[in-house]
Scaffold this motif. Structure first.
Motif, mmCIF file in Angstrom:
data_model
loop_
_atom_site.group_PDB
_atom_site.id
_atom_site.type_symbol
_atom_site.label_atom_id
_atom_site.label_comp_id
_atom_site.label_asym_id
_atom_site.label_seq_id
_atom_site.Cartn_x
_atom_site.Cartn_y
_atom_site.Cartn_z
ATOM 1 N N VAL A 124 1.064 158.197 -10.515
ATOM 2 C CA VAL A 124 -0.386 158.373 -10.464
ATOM 3 C C VAL A 124 -0.701 159.809 -10.872
ATOM 4 C CG1 VAL A 124 -2.462 158.276 -9.046
ATOM 5 C CG2 VAL A 124 -0.569 156.716 -8.567
ATOM 6 N N HIS A 125 -1.550 159.964 -11.895
ATOM 7 C CA HIS A 125 -1.931 161.313 -12.339
ATOM 8 C C HIS A 125 -0.705 162.194 -12.575
ATOM 9 C CE1 HIS A 125 -6.321 161.074 -10.680
ATOM 10 N NE2 HIS A 125 -5.970 160.024 -11.376
ATOM 11 N N ARG A 126 0.275 161.634 -13.273
ATOM 12 C CA ARG A 126 1.517 162.335 -13.622
ATOM 13 C C ARG A 126 2.389 162.648 -12.403
ATOM 14 N NH1 ARG A 126 -0.575 166.699 -18.204
ATOM 15 N NH2 ARG A 126 -1.591 165.168 -19.561
ATOM 16 N N GLN A 127 2.018 162.137 -11.259
ATOM 17 C CA GLN A 127 2.844 162.318 -10.062
ATOM 18 C C GLN A 127 3.642 161.032 -9.828
ATOM 19 O OE1 GLN A 127 0.693 163.555 -6.590
ATOM 20 N NE2 GLN A 127 2.400 163.216 -5.209
ATOM 21 N N THR A 128 4.957 161.144 -9.866
ATOM 22 C CA THR A 128 5.810 159.969 -9.654
ATOM 23 C C THR A 128 5.937 159.696 -8.161
ATOM 24 O OG1 THR A 128 7.070 160.496 -11.657
ATOM 25 C CG2 THR A 128 8.063 158.931 -10.119
ATOM 26 N N VAL A 129 5.524 158.499 -7.754
ATOM 27 C CA VAL A 129 5.521 158.146 -6.326
ATOM 28 C C VAL A 129 6.573 157.088 -5.993
ATOM 29 C CG1 VAL A 129 3.100 158.757 -6.063
ATOM 30 C CG2 VAL A 129 3.718 156.397 -6.630
ATOM 31 N N GLY A 130 7.290 156.606 -7.009
ATOM 32 C CA GLY A 130 8.297 155.585 -6.758
ATOM 33 C C GLY A 130 8.889 155.093 -8.065
ATOM 34 N N ALA A 131 9.556 153.950 -8.003
ATOM 35 C CA ALA A 131 10.192 153.376 -9.193
ATOM 36 C C ALA A 131 10.272 151.865 -9.057
ATOM 37 C CB ALA A 131 11.586 153.965 -9.387
ATOM 38 N N VAL A 132 10.284 151.209 -10.205
ATOM 39 C CA VAL A 132 10.387 149.748 -10.274
ATOM 40 C C VAL A 132 11.704 149.406 -10.956
ATOM 41 C CG1 VAL A 132 9.324 147.619 -11.108
ATOM 42 C CG2 VAL A 132 7.872 149.569 -10.469
ATOM 43 N N ASN A 133 12.505 148.582 -10.327
ATOM 44 C CA ASN A 133 13.781 148.118 -10.873
ATOM 45 C C ASN A 133 13.595 146.743 -11.511
ATOM 46 O OD1 ASN A 133 16.017 149.774 -10.792
ATOM 47 N ND2 ASN A 133 16.584 149.233 -8.717
ATOM 48 N N LEU A 134 13.896 146.610 -12.793
ATOM 49 C CA LEU A 134 13.886 145.307 -13.456
ATOM 50 C C LEU A 134 15.340 144.921 -13.726
ATOM 51 C CD1 LEU A 134 11.083 146.037 -16.097
ATOM 52 C CD2 LEU A 134 10.809 145.035 -13.829
ATOM 53 N N LEU A 135 15.806 143.860 -13.108
ATOM 54 C CA LEU A 135 17.216 143.467 -13.177
ATOM 55 C C LEU A 135 17.379 142.195 -14.001
ATOM 56 C CD1 LEU A 135 17.846 143.908 -9.356
ATOM 57 C CD2 LEU A 135 18.271 145.601 -11.132
ATOM 58 N N LEU A 136 18.428 142.182 -14.845
ATOM 59 C CA LEU A 136 18.715 141.003 -15.674
ATOM 60 C C LEU A 136 20.172 140.606 -15.535
ATOM 61 C CD1 LEU A 136 16.621 143.014 -17.461
ATOM 62 C CD2 LEU A 136 16.646 140.977 -18.908
ATOM 63 N N HIS A 137 20.416 139.303 -15.578
ATOM 64 C CA HIS A 137 21.792 138.819 -15.495
ATOM 65 C C HIS A 137 22.544 139.072 -16.801
ATOM 66 C CE1 HIS A 137 21.045 137.174 -11.615
ATOM 67 N NE2 HIS A 137 20.217 136.239 -12.036
ATOM 68 N N GLY A 138 21.877 138.957 -17.930
ATOM 69 C CA GLY A 138 22.526 139.167 -19.213
ATOM 70 C C GLY A 138 22.452 140.613 -19.665
ATOM 71 N N THR A 139 23.116 140.896 -20.775
ATOM 72 C CA THR A 139 23.079 142.239 -21.351
ATOM 73 C C THR A 139 21.970 142.312 -22.410
ATOM 74 O OG1 THR A 139 24.738 141.635 -22.996
ATOM 75 C CG2 THR A 139 25.528 142.608 -20.928
ATOM 76 N N GLY A 140 21.691 143.506 -22.853
ATOM 77 C CA GLY A 140 20.684 143.689 -23.894
ATOM 78 C C GLY A 140 19.368 144.216 -23.378
ATOM 79 N N GLY A 141 19.026 143.863 -22.154
ATOM 80 C CA GLY A 141 17.786 144.336 -21.564
ATOM 81 C C GLY A 141 16.555 143.626 -22.092
ATOM 82 N N LEU A 142 15.398 144.130 -21.738
ATOM 83 C CA LEU A 142 14.133 143.533 -22.135
ATOM 84 C C LEU A 142 13.664 144.102 -23.474
ATOM 85 C CD1 LEU A 142 12.232 143.658 -18.719
ATOM 86 C CD2 LEU A 142 13.285 141.648 -19.787
ATOM 87 N N SER A 143 12.764 143.385 -24.120
ATOM 88 C CA SER A 143 12.200 143.837 -25.389
ATOM 89 C C SER A 143 11.239 144.998 -25.139
ATOM 90 C CB SER A 143 11.451 142.689 -26.061
ATOM 91 O OG SER A 143 10.278 142.370 -25.320
ATOM 92 N N PRO A 144 10.977 145.810 -26.164
ATOM 93 C CA PRO A 144 10.033 146.926 -26.001
ATOM 94 C C PRO A 144 8.666 146.480 -25.512
ATOM 95 C CG PRO A 144 11.291 147.205 -28.017
ATOM 96 C CD PRO A 144 11.646 145.846 -27.487
ATOM 97 N N ILE A 145 8.171 145.339 -26.007
ATOM 98 C CA ILE A 145 6.842 144.894 -25.596
ATOM 99 C C ILE A 145 6.825 144.472 -24.134
ATOM 100 C CG2 ILE A 145 7.117 142.486 -26.310
ATOM 101 C CD1 ILE A 145 4.174 142.628 -27.265
ATOM 102 N N ASP A 146 7.933 143.859 -23.668
ATOM 103 C CA ASP A 146 8.017 143.478 -22.256
ATOM 104 C C ASP A 146 8.090 144.717 -21.370
ATOM 105 O OD1 ASP A 146 7.850 140.709 -22.434
ATOM 106 O OD2 ASP A 146 9.980 140.495 -22.884
#
Length: 262
Positions: A124-146
């Motif tokens: 919020v307003h350039r202040q980092t207050v936490g983090a979101v973990n996105l976990l996937l079973h496969g490799t490669g990760g998510l697409s840029p748009i996702d």
């Protein structure tokens, strides 16, 4: 339902949270669930900073994600912690290649079936207050748009979490509101445990009963949790209402079948 319609519903739901009576626990759970629904992540966890500056879990979509977040905190390493500390997105398209960087967390995540993950800053307003973990079973990760979509959802949620208003927020305002969210999560966890013990339920079943009771009475989840903790509401009152609703649903189903058969 198409992805565009799902996204519209998610954004409307998050926008509704920009009200004075925000329920922070439901808000962050909505973020986690929405990221799973819209981005293709297999599991999502959200952690926010405590008053001491360390991260605390606020929402997870499944048990394995909860275990991984807890393990990162215990080991004091991992993508989610680096994301929070550095205030930037951390992409790990192949956990196998990250064993040197996170010698404890990477093998643990791999053993529990994850092949890639992303850490997104909650800010919020350039202040980092936490983090979101996105976990996937496969490799490669998510697409840029996702990833852009997930970050946009996280940004909207962070603003709602600190109860946006037209006046500039001071750093202390942001911190205090995040602490209030952690306190609300603690109350919900205690209330869920009370229901589980009173009704001999699993924690997910007890949580469902709590959500059901709050939803049917149009009350905030955290307010029902506080009522249970303060003993102004009894566990039996919540559980019996939940049971009565189940019986009512069965009767409705029988009536509908009778009408159809007739």
């Amino acid at each position: 339902m198409g992805r565009e319609q799902q996204l519209a519903e998610v954004l409307v739901g998050l926008a509704d949270s920009l009200a004075d009576d925000i329920d922070p626990v439901v808000l962050v759970e909505r973020l986690a669930d929405s990221c799973v629904r819209l981005t293709g992540a297999d599991a999502v966890g959200v952690m926010v900073a405590s008053s001491r500056g360390d991260l605390r879990p606020l929402a997870v979509t499944d048990e394995q994600a909860a275990f991984l977040e807890f393990f990162q905190l215990q080991a004091d390493e991992g993508p989610c912690l680096d994301c929070f500390r550095e205030g930037r997105r951390i992409d790990v398209p192949d956990l196998e290649g990250s064993r040197d960087r996170w010698p404890e967390v990477a093998p643990y995540a791999i053993r529990h079936g994850y092949g890639s993950l992303h850490g997104l800053p909650l800010r919020v307003h350039r202040q980092t207050v936490g983090a979101v973990n996105l976990l996937l079973h496969g490799t490669g990760g998510l697409s840029p748009i996702d990833l852009e979509l997930a970050q946009a959802l996280a940004d909207v949620t962070a603003v709602a979490l600190v109860n946006w208003n037209p006046e500039p927020l001071r750093p202390s305002d942001v911190s205090n509101r995040v602490q209030a969210a952690l306190a609300a999560k603690a109350a919900v966890d205690i209330a869920t445990g009370m229901l589980a013990q009173a009704g001999d339920l699993t924690m997910p079943a007890a949580r469902a009963a709590l959500h059901d009771y709050a939803g049917r009475r149009h009350q905030r989840l955290v307010d029902v949790a506080h009522a249970l903790v303060r003993r102004s509401l009894t566990p039996d009152g919540v559980l019996h209402a939940h049971d009565a609703h189940d019986v009512h649903d069965v009767h409705d189903a029988h009536d509908a079948r009778d009408v159809h058969d007739g």
